[in-house]
Structures are given as C-alpha cells and as structure tokens.
Design a protein around this motif. Sequence first.
Motif, mmCIF file in Angstrom:
data_model
loop_
_atom_site.group_PDB
_atom_site.id
_atom_site.type_symbol
_atom_site.label_atom_id
_atom_site.label_comp_id
_atom_site.label_asym_id
_atom_site.label_seq_id
_atom_site.Cartn_x
_atom_site.Cartn_y
_atom_site.Cartn_z
ATOM 1 N N VAL A 117 1.325 -13.455 -27.491
ATOM 2 C CA VAL A 117 0.679 -12.615 -26.476
ATOM 3 C C VAL A 117 1.689 -12.277 -25.384
ATOM 4 C CG1 VAL A 117 -1.175 -12.478 -24.780
ATOM 5 C CG2 VAL A 117 -1.574 -13.599 -26.987
ATOM 6 N N ILE A 118 1.797 -10.988 -25.093
ATOM 7 C CA ILE A 118 2.681 -10.524 -24.022
ATOM 8 C C ILE A 118 1.938 -10.695 -22.699
ATOM 9 C CG2 ILE A 118 3.980 -8.566 -23.105
ATOM 10 C CD1 ILE A 118 4.018 -7.463 -26.021
ATOM 11 N N HIS A 119 2.506 -11.466 -21.810
ATOM 12 C CA HIS A 119 1.875 -11.774 -20.519
ATOM 13 C C HIS A 119 1.477 -10.486 -19.798
ATOM 14 C CE1 HIS A 119 5.148 -14.629 -21.364
ATOM 15 N NE2 HIS A 119 4.489 -15.557 -20.698
ATOM 16 N N GLY A 120 0.255 -10.454 -19.276
ATOM 17 C CA GLY A 120 -0.139 -9.346 -18.412
ATOM 18 C C GLY A 120 0.758 -9.254 -17.195
ATOM 19 N N PRO A 121 1.052 -10.400 -16.516
ATOM 20 C CA PRO A 121 1.952 -10.325 -15.371
ATOM 21 C C PRO A 121 3.369 -9.862 -15.718
ATOM 22 C CG PRO A 121 0.607 -12.283 -15.215
ATOM 23 C CD PRO A 121 0.356 -11.694 -16.593
ATOM 24 N N LEU A 122 3.848 -10.150 -16.933
ATOM 25 C CA LEU A 122 5.150 -9.624 -17.348
ATOM 26 C C LEU A 122 5.089 -8.104 -17.404
ATOM 27 C CD1 LEU A 122 8.024 -9.588 -18.511
ATOM 28 C CD2 LEU A 122 7.025 -10.132 -20.750
ATOM 29 N N GLN A 123 4.021 -7.574 -18.003
ATOM 30 C CA GLN A 123 3.872 -6.116 -18.072
ATOM 31 C C GLN A 123 3.766 -5.529 -16.671
ATOM 32 O OE1 GLN A 123 1.193 -4.735 -21.377
ATOM 33 N NE2 GLN A 123 0.816 -6.947 -21.530
ATOM 34 N N ALA A 124 3.055 -6.222 -15.785
ATOM 35 C CA ALA A 124 2.938 -5.751 -14.395
ATOM 36 C C ALA A 124 4.296 -5.777 -13.699
ATOM 37 C CB ALA A 124 1.937 -6.613 -13.634
ATOM 38 N N THR A 125 5.074 -6.808 -13.937
ATOM 39 C CA THR A 125 6.419 -6.892 -13.356
ATOM 40 C C THR A 125 7.280 -5.732 -13.834
ATOM 41 O OG1 THR A 125 6.275 -9.307 -13.200
ATOM 42 C CG2 THR A 125 8.482 -8.339 -13.150
ATOM 43 N N LEU A 126 7.202 -5.439 -15.129
ATOM 44 C CA LEU A 126 7.960 -4.311 -15.675
ATOM 45 C C LEU A 126 7.516 -3.001 -15.038
ATOM 46 C CD1 LEU A 126 7.913 -5.384 -19.427
ATOM 47 C CD2 LEU A 126 9.890 -5.444 -17.884
ATOM 48 N N LEU A 127 6.186 -2.823 -14.863
ATOM 49 C CA LEU A 127 5.670 -1.603 -14.245
ATOM 50 C C LEU A 127 6.086 -1.504 -12.772
ATOM 51 C CD1 LEU A 127 2.106 -1.485 -15.845
ATOM 52 C CD2 LEU A 127 3.969 0.151 -16.232
ATOM 53 N N PHE A 142 0.927 -3.306 -4.612
ATOM 54 C CA PHE A 142 0.914 -3.128 -6.056
ATOM 55 C C PHE A 142 -0.306 -3.859 -6.596
ATOM 56 C CE2 PHE A 142 1.965 -4.228 -10.417
ATOM 57 C CZ PHE A 142 2.442 -3.026 -10.903
ATOM 58 N N SER A 143 -1.064 -3.181 -7.456
ATOM 59 C CA SER A 143 -2.264 -3.772 -8.049
ATOM 60 C C SER A 143 -2.259 -3.456 -9.536
ATOM 61 C CB SER A 143 -3.508 -3.180 -7.376
ATOM 62 O OG SER A 143 -4.673 -3.702 -7.961
ATOM 63 N N PHE A 144 -2.684 -4.418 -10.353
ATOM 64 C CA PHE A 144 -2.725 -4.170 -11.784
ATOM 65 C C PHE A 144 -3.930 -4.850 -12.408
ATOM 66 C CE2 PHE A 144 -0.694 -8.288 -11.760
ATOM 67 C CZ PHE A 144 -1.075 -8.891 -12.948
ATOM 68 N N ARG A 145 -4.277 -4.370 -13.599
ATOM 69 C CA ARG A 145 -5.398 -4.927 -14.350
ATOM 70 C C ARG A 145 -5.052 -4.873 -15.834
ATOM 71 N NH1 ARG A 145 -10.315 -2.827 -16.704
ATOM 72 N NH2 ARG A 145 -11.883 -4.449 -16.667
ATOM 73 N N VAL A 179 -3.764 1.189 -24.312
ATOM 74 C CA VAL A 179 -3.333 0.920 -22.947
ATOM 75 C C VAL A 179 -3.581 -0.556 -22.732
ATOM 76 C CG1 VAL A 179 -3.751 1.360 -20.499
ATOM 77 C CG2 VAL A 179 -3.849 3.248 -22.126
ATOM 78 N N THR A 180 -2.538 -1.276 -22.324
ATOM 79 C CA THR A 180 -2.661 -2.725 -22.166
ATOM 80 C C THR A 180 -2.771 -3.145 -20.701
ATOM 81 O OG1 THR A 180 -0.259 -2.940 -22.287
ATOM 82 C CG2 THR A 180 -1.491 -3.181 -24.356
ATOM 83 N N VAL A 181 -2.089 -2.446 -19.824
ATOM 84 C CA VAL A 181 -2.140 -2.742 -18.391
ATOM 85 C C VAL A 181 -2.156 -1.413 -17.633
ATOM 86 C CG1 VAL A 181 -0.879 -3.716 -16.416
ATOM 87 C CG2 VAL A 181 -0.984 -4.971 -18.568
ATOM 88 N N LYS A 182 -3.024 -1.327 -16.624
ATOM 89 C CA LYS A 182 -3.059 -0.189 -15.696
ATOM 90 C C LYS A 182 -2.672 -0.719 -14.320
ATOM 91 C CE LYS A 182 -6.493 2.657 -17.964
ATOM 92 N NZ LYS A 182 -7.435 3.698 -17.708
ATOM 93 N N ALA A 183 -1.959 0.106 -13.566
ATOM 94 C CA ALA A 183 -1.494 -0.347 -12.250
ATOM 95 C C ALA A 183 -1.428 0.824 -11.280
ATOM 96 C CB ALA A 183 -0.113 -0.984 -12.375
ATOM 97 N N THR A 184 -1.383 0.486 -10.000
ATOM 98 C CA THR A 184 -1.127 1.452 -8.944
ATOM 99 C C THR A 184 -0.094 0.858 -7.997
ATOM 100 O OG1 THR A 184 -2.958 0.608 -7.592
ATOM 101 C CG2 THR A 184 -3.418 2.511 -9.007
ATOM 102 N N ALA A 185 0.748 1.741 -7.463
ATOM 103 C CA ALA A 185 1.772 1.306 -6.508
ATOM 104 C C ALA A 185 1.694 2.234 -5.297
ATOM 105 C CB ALA A 185 3.155 1.389 -7.144
ATOM 106 N N GLN A 186 1.858 1.647 -4.118
ATOM 107 C CA GLN A 186 1.834 2.428 -2.873
ATOM 108 C C GLN A 186 2.987 2.002 -1.983
ATOM 109 O OE1 GLN A 186 -2.121 1.293 -1.635
ATOM 110 N NE2 GLN A 186 -2.967 3.233 -2.361
ATOM 111 N N TRP A 187 3.534 2.979 -1.225
ATOM 112 C CA TRP A 187 4.654 2.707 -0.341
ATOM 113 C C TRP A 187 4.284 2.891 1.095
ATOM 114 C CZ3 TRP A 187 4.946 4.275 -5.249
ATOM 115 C CH2 TRP A 187 5.849 3.595 -6.073
#
Length: 187
Positions: A117-127, A142-145, A179-187
């Motif tokens: 299993v590919i870690h969700g947090p790993l995918q979030a880190t990559l994103l 940064f928020s992810f699901r 789609v395995t992980v969805k995220a949003t990023a704000q600056w």
Amino acid sequence: MAPIRSGDRIRRRSTLAAIEEKQGRTGPLTFVTVRHDIANESGPVIEEDQIIVYRGAEAAAASPAPPANSPLAASHERTIDIDPVLLFRYSALTFNGHRIHYDAPYATGVEHYPGLVIHGPLQATLLMNFAAAIVGQSPRRFSFRGVHPATGPQRLLLSATSPGQDGMALEARSSDGHVTVKATAQW
C-alpha cells in the motif's frame, strides 16, 4: 505557520482529538483524529489534524470501484515511480510500522491488498512538493484526502491546476485510472 530551518530544535505534541466508529463496505471502520502541534524555539510552526482509518482484521477486500472518469483539468502533470524501497524509506522516516507498506506477503495474504500500500501521506508529500515546485514556494496551507487505495509498485500521475486566487487543486492518480488522493494548496 512559520518556517522550519536546518538546525532548529523541534517539539511535536500529539493529542487524541476524536474517535468515531462507522460502517464501511468491508465492515466496521474506526476513524481516529490525532492533533499534532509542532513548534521550534520561537513558537508554533505547524498545526496538523491527521485522521487515521482502522478497519477490522476480519475485513475482506472489497471489489474495486470503477475509476472516476473526470480527471482534474490539469495545467501541470508529473509522473513518479513508486517502488518498495521508497515505501520502506517513507515508513522509516515517518515511524510508520504498519506492514502493509513494506511487507508484500503480509499486505496481500493478511490484509488482502493486491500489493504494497502506497502511503496516503507519501502521496500528499509528493503533491505538496509538486505544488511548491510549480509556484516556487511552499504552500501556507495544504489539505489532502485519500479517496482510493493505491498499491505498488507503480507509476503515479500527479496533476495540478494553475494557481489561482483560491489556491491550487491537485490529485494523484494510479496507473489503473483511480484518483487516489485529492489535495488543495494555498499561499
């Protein structure tokens, strides 16, 4: 909230914020919310709410849902190869001892996943790193699901919209189209 610099002395305080039980397709699920407050000597630098999902040991693997057929309208894409060495290293780095990430016979034979299993947090880190590379600085928020399990080894597709006033939408997509992980990023 503030930068972490090389050499900073960091303190992390984790507290149990909530526990919620639900019924899923594969059986009972327990959602545990852990609040992490991270600070350096100057004060708080990161506040994180982590929701961890536990399923019963007797849960059988559910048949996979069909892939979503409407990918993100991406203006930026990058592929990344996920292999067992990366999964093992990320587990070690994050002190994650769950065997589904590094023990293939356990992941497939006991937990009934088709692979590691590919870690969700790993995918979030990559994103999050992808978003920072596009904009030229780390996001302030940064928020992810996680929306679908990803197993490896495989190549993931990272996609992002152009940065706008409301930030940027991102997603990770597995090679089978989910789609395995969805995220949003704000600056």
